[in-house]
Design an enzyme around this catalytic site. Sequence first.
Site, mmCIF file in Angstrom:
data_model
loop_
_atom_site.group_PDB
_atom_site.id
_atom_site.type_symbol
_atom_site.label_atom_id
_atom_site.label_comp_id
_atom_site.label_asym_id
_atom_site.label_seq_id
_atom_site.Cartn_x
_atom_site.Cartn_y
_atom_site.Cartn_z
ATOM 1 N N HIS A 70 0.693 -1.192 0.153
ATOM 2 C CA HIS A 70 -0.062 0.025 0.160
ATOM 3 C C HIS A 70 0.893 1.127 -0.116
ATOM 4 O O HIS A 70 1.128 1.639 1.153
ATOM 5 C CB HIS A 70 -0.890 -0.159 1.215
ATOM 6 C CG HIS A 70 -2.116 1.046 1.330
ATOM 7 N ND1 HIS A 70 -1.980 2.221 1.872
ATOM 8 C CD2 HIS A 70 -3.041 0.925 0.998
ATOM 9 C CE1 HIS A 70 -2.998 3.089 1.904
ATOM 10 N NE2 HIS A 70 -3.807 2.265 1.152
ATOM 11 N N VAL A 76 2.732 3.794 2.443
ATOM 12 C CA VAL A 76 1.908 4.569 3.374
ATOM 13 C C VAL A 76 1.026 3.472 4.186
ATOM 14 O O VAL A 76 0.468 2.678 3.543
ATOM 15 C CB VAL A 76 1.048 5.656 2.803
ATOM 16 C CG1 VAL A 76 0.095 5.385 2.195
ATOM 17 C CG2 VAL A 76 0.604 6.592 4.018
ATOM 18 N N GLY A 79 -5.275 4.332 6.100
ATOM 19 C CA GLY A 79 -5.885 5.069 7.172
ATOM 20 C C GLY A 79 -6.996 4.165 7.771
ATOM 21 O O GLY A 79 -7.136 4.221 8.877
ATOM 22 N N CYS A 80 -7.417 3.153 7.147
ATOM 23 C CA CYS A 80 -8.453 2.399 7.735
ATOM 24 C C CYS A 80 -7.975 1.374 8.774
ATOM 25 O O CYS A 80 -8.506 0.890 9.674
ATOM 26 C CB CYS A 80 -9.035 1.352 6.797
ATOM 27 S SG CYS A 80 -8.047 0.231 5.896
ATOM 28 N N ASP A 84 -9.405 1.220 12.487
ATOM 29 C CA ASP A 84 -9.633 0.078 13.264
ATOM 30 C C ASP A 84 -8.730 -0.465 14.461
ATOM 31 O O ASP A 84 -9.551 -0.634 15.387
ATOM 32 C CB ASP A 84 -9.054 -1.103 12.234
ATOM 33 C CG ASP A 84 -9.774 -2.655 12.675
ATOM 34 O OD1 ASP A 84 -11.015 -2.826 12.500
ATOM 35 O OD2 ASP A 84 -9.043 -3.449 13.248
#
Length: 171
Positions: A70, A76, A79-80, A84
């Site tokens: 990713h 990076v 964001g999830c 989480d």
Amino acid sequence: MSYANSFTKEDLVACGLGKLFEPNSPRLPKDNMLMIDRVLKINADGGEFGKGEIVAELDINPDLWFFDCHFAGDPVMPGCLGLDAMWQLVGFFLGWEGALGKGRALGVGEVKFTGQVLPEAKKVTYKLTIKRKVYRKLVMGIADATMEVDGREIYSAKDLKVGIFTDTTSF
């Protein structure tokens, strides 16, 4: 309720295996999906609303699995995964307080991303303050949270909701 107010990585792994609290307490994810290395502080009466708070950390290094995929050439942390981790901590809090059942994220009111976690970063810090605890037929925790990378706030979330269910077959 657990009276420990901090937890090691080994403790968190034990939670994922059902060996930290009661056997049917909410569990943290295992292996790569566990986005927490340690809980520095957890209490039932601190935080902005006086209903509890958690401070936890994740060590960052370039070898973490998500940097390789990713994105190619532009690594990076998704964001999830940070979001989480915040849900994981709300569920962990409920298990720490003695809730029994399976944890499930139920939503979030608002999320803002204002930065990123790159492979050069050293540490992510999660800070959660519990806004509401429900211990009736429905067991639920609601929290506000921030995520910092190397001391700089980069995510904020309002009204993170996690429920604890004895039966998830119809969920």
